[in-house]
Design a protein around this motif. Sequence first.
Motif, mmCIF file in Angstrom:
data_model
loop_
_atom_site.group_PDB
_atom_site.id
_atom_site.type_symbol
_atom_site.label_atom_id
_atom_site.label_comp_id
_atom_site.label_asym_id
_atom_site.label_seq_id
_atom_site.Cartn_x
_atom_site.Cartn_y
_atom_site.Cartn_z
ATOM 1 N N LEU A 117 -11.979 -3.944 -0.635
ATOM 2 C CA LEU A 117 -11.557 -4.495 -1.925
ATOM 3 C C LEU A 117 -10.470 -5.558 -1.808
ATOM 4 C CD1 LEU A 117 -11.319 -1.121 -3.898
ATOM 5 C CD2 LEU A 117 -12.982 -2.945 -4.319
ATOM 6 N N GLY A 118 -9.980 -5.773 -0.601
ATOM 7 C CA GLY A 118 -8.775 -6.581 -0.479
ATOM 8 C C GLY A 118 -8.974 -8.077 -0.417
ATOM 9 N N ALA A 131 -4.072 1.974 -5.649
ATOM 10 C CA ALA A 131 -3.799 0.828 -6.516
ATOM 11 C C ALA A 131 -2.478 0.158 -6.140
ATOM 12 C CB ALA A 131 -3.762 1.290 -7.977
ATOM 13 N N LEU A 187 -13.182 -5.025 -8.100
ATOM 14 C CA LEU A 187 -12.031 -5.898 -8.297
ATOM 15 C C LEU A 187 -12.550 -7.123 -9.033
ATOM 16 C CD1 LEU A 187 -9.007 -6.183 -7.671
ATOM 17 C CD2 LEU A 187 -9.624 -7.481 -5.641
ATOM 18 N N GLU A 213 -6.165 -10.093 -11.876
ATOM 19 C CA GLU A 213 -7.293 -9.397 -11.267
ATOM 20 C C GLU A 213 -7.237 -7.944 -11.725
ATOM 21 O OE1 GLU A 213 -8.678 -11.310 -7.117
ATOM 22 O OE2 GLU A 213 -6.756 -10.269 -7.023
ATOM 23 N N CYS A 216 -1.246 -3.633 -7.232
ATOM 24 C CA CYS A 216 -1.329 -3.591 -8.693
ATOM 25 C C CYS A 216 0.067 -3.472 -9.306
ATOM 26 C CB CYS A 216 -2.191 -2.421 -9.148
ATOM 27 S SG CYS A 216 -3.928 -2.585 -8.717
ATOM 28 N N LEU A 239 -2.843 -1.898 -3.024
ATOM 29 C CA LEU A 239 -3.548 -3.151 -3.270
ATOM 30 C C LEU A 239 -2.704 -4.135 -4.071
ATOM 31 C CD1 LEU A 239 -7.140 -1.804 -3.970
ATOM 32 C CD2 LEU A 239 -6.521 -3.454 -2.204
ATOM 33 N N ALA A 289 -15.921 1.416 -7.517
ATOM 34 C CA ALA A 289 -14.733 0.574 -7.369
ATOM 35 C C ALA A 289 -15.130 -0.889 -7.525
ATOM 36 C CB ALA A 289 -14.068 0.809 -6.015
ATOM 37 N N LEU A 307 -8.475 -4.130 -11.072
ATOM 38 C CA LEU A 307 -9.060 -3.121 -10.193
ATOM 39 C C LEU A 307 -9.557 -1.971 -11.056
ATOM 40 C CD1 LEU A 307 -9.511 -1.817 -7.349
ATOM 41 C CD2 LEU A 307 -7.212 -0.847 -7.587
ATOM 42 N N PRO A 335 -12.557 -11.040 -5.877
ATOM 43 C CA PRO A 335 -13.449 -10.334 -6.806
ATOM 44 C C PRO A 335 -14.681 -9.806 -6.103
ATOM 45 C CG PRO A 335 -12.679 -12.398 -7.770
ATOM 46 C CD PRO A 335 -12.231 -12.394 -6.336
#
Length: 407
Positions: free
Chosen positions: A100-101, A30, A133, A81, A35, A33, A131, A83, A104
């Motif tokens: 995931l990068g 997280a 997003l 966003e 967060c 990414l 997982a 996660l 959405p």
Amino acid sequence: MDAAQGEPQGLRGLLPIGGRSILRHQLGLAMALGCSRIVVLAETLTSDLVTLQHIAEAGGARFHVIASARALAPLVAAEDELLVLAEGLLAMPEDALRLLGDGPVMLTVPVEAGLPLGFERIDINNAGAGAMLLPGKLIAALGDLPGDWNPGSALLRIASQARVVQRELPALLLDQGRWRLIRDEAEAHRAEPGWVRLHTAGAEMRSPGSWIAAGIVRMLGPALLHAGTRPYVIALGAVITALLGTGAGWFGWCGPGFAMFALAWLVHQVAGLLARVERDSLIAWSGGAPLDRLADWILDGMFVTLCAWRSEIPTVTGVPWGIAWFPPVVLFLLLRLFQRLQPEEAWIWWLGDRFVIGVALALSSVLLPFDFVLRALVVSLLVAGLLLAGRFDGPLGKAPGDGGRPA
């Protein structure tokens, strides 16, 4: 976090992999990414969660523990966003960051493959891959659901109804164990050796010492990490071994001294691989590369010193002081020069393997005329250098095709 199967007092998120909880692995993902707020759904704030809170806050993120899904809505703004990671999800970080990068997305797996592995069904064809997003505005729909809904399951269905882009997880990730759900302690134990093997698969294993080090990490790494043995502790063992080798050489036991240097290098490689496992899995940061290079130079200096102590030249009358140091200095500088000139040559990797060099010097010290062997090695490397240079030069030292014209 739900209770682990068969473990009513244990939470799936706290099952250990590599000596750290799954939740700690998810926290690293997280943070990678980007967060800025970490939310854990749990009934109480335990000591394990407090530890994670300190790690998150040290990384600049805010940390929350909530007891119900309804408490999540005030923490997520519409422009955020969100996660969402399933309980017990253990994924290789590079795969998760890639999938995931970019906006959405809801990761899915075919239902016939996903359900036996513990993933939750979305529809007749797909199951969630654990997982997502999501746009923050979708969180408002949680308020319309009963309070006893699992927020992960609820968000899975909300995202499906909102037609968030679905991306199927490559089947290879499931087959190789790069993406999996850990549901109980038995699964955690089964997954751990494969997890270590995946994180060491890209290690540069091109010489005997590196092969042995990788084998040790794959065999003993999980036990070492579970015991709380951090890489710096193993690196300290390498330092102690090298010092013992120096002491052995001081007292005239140069053969065992060289063998201890070889072992010290091997232990240092094990420590480096364990540090790499922790760094690549995002559960620890290791900035020891400059120190590692310095340690390599120091070990070479110890090799040179022991070679000079082993030499019989100083016993010859009239020989200038320090002449015994010249051959080993030239030898180890040549070894480093070859590593820089041709780093991709297979045999060069053997020259950079101090385990091989240490064993060779130990055997030479015990069984062969040491000074002759040292000089023979220097001459052999010089000849090899000339042959290597000849592969890239044309006749009379001109590069092929330059016609001998001046630059």
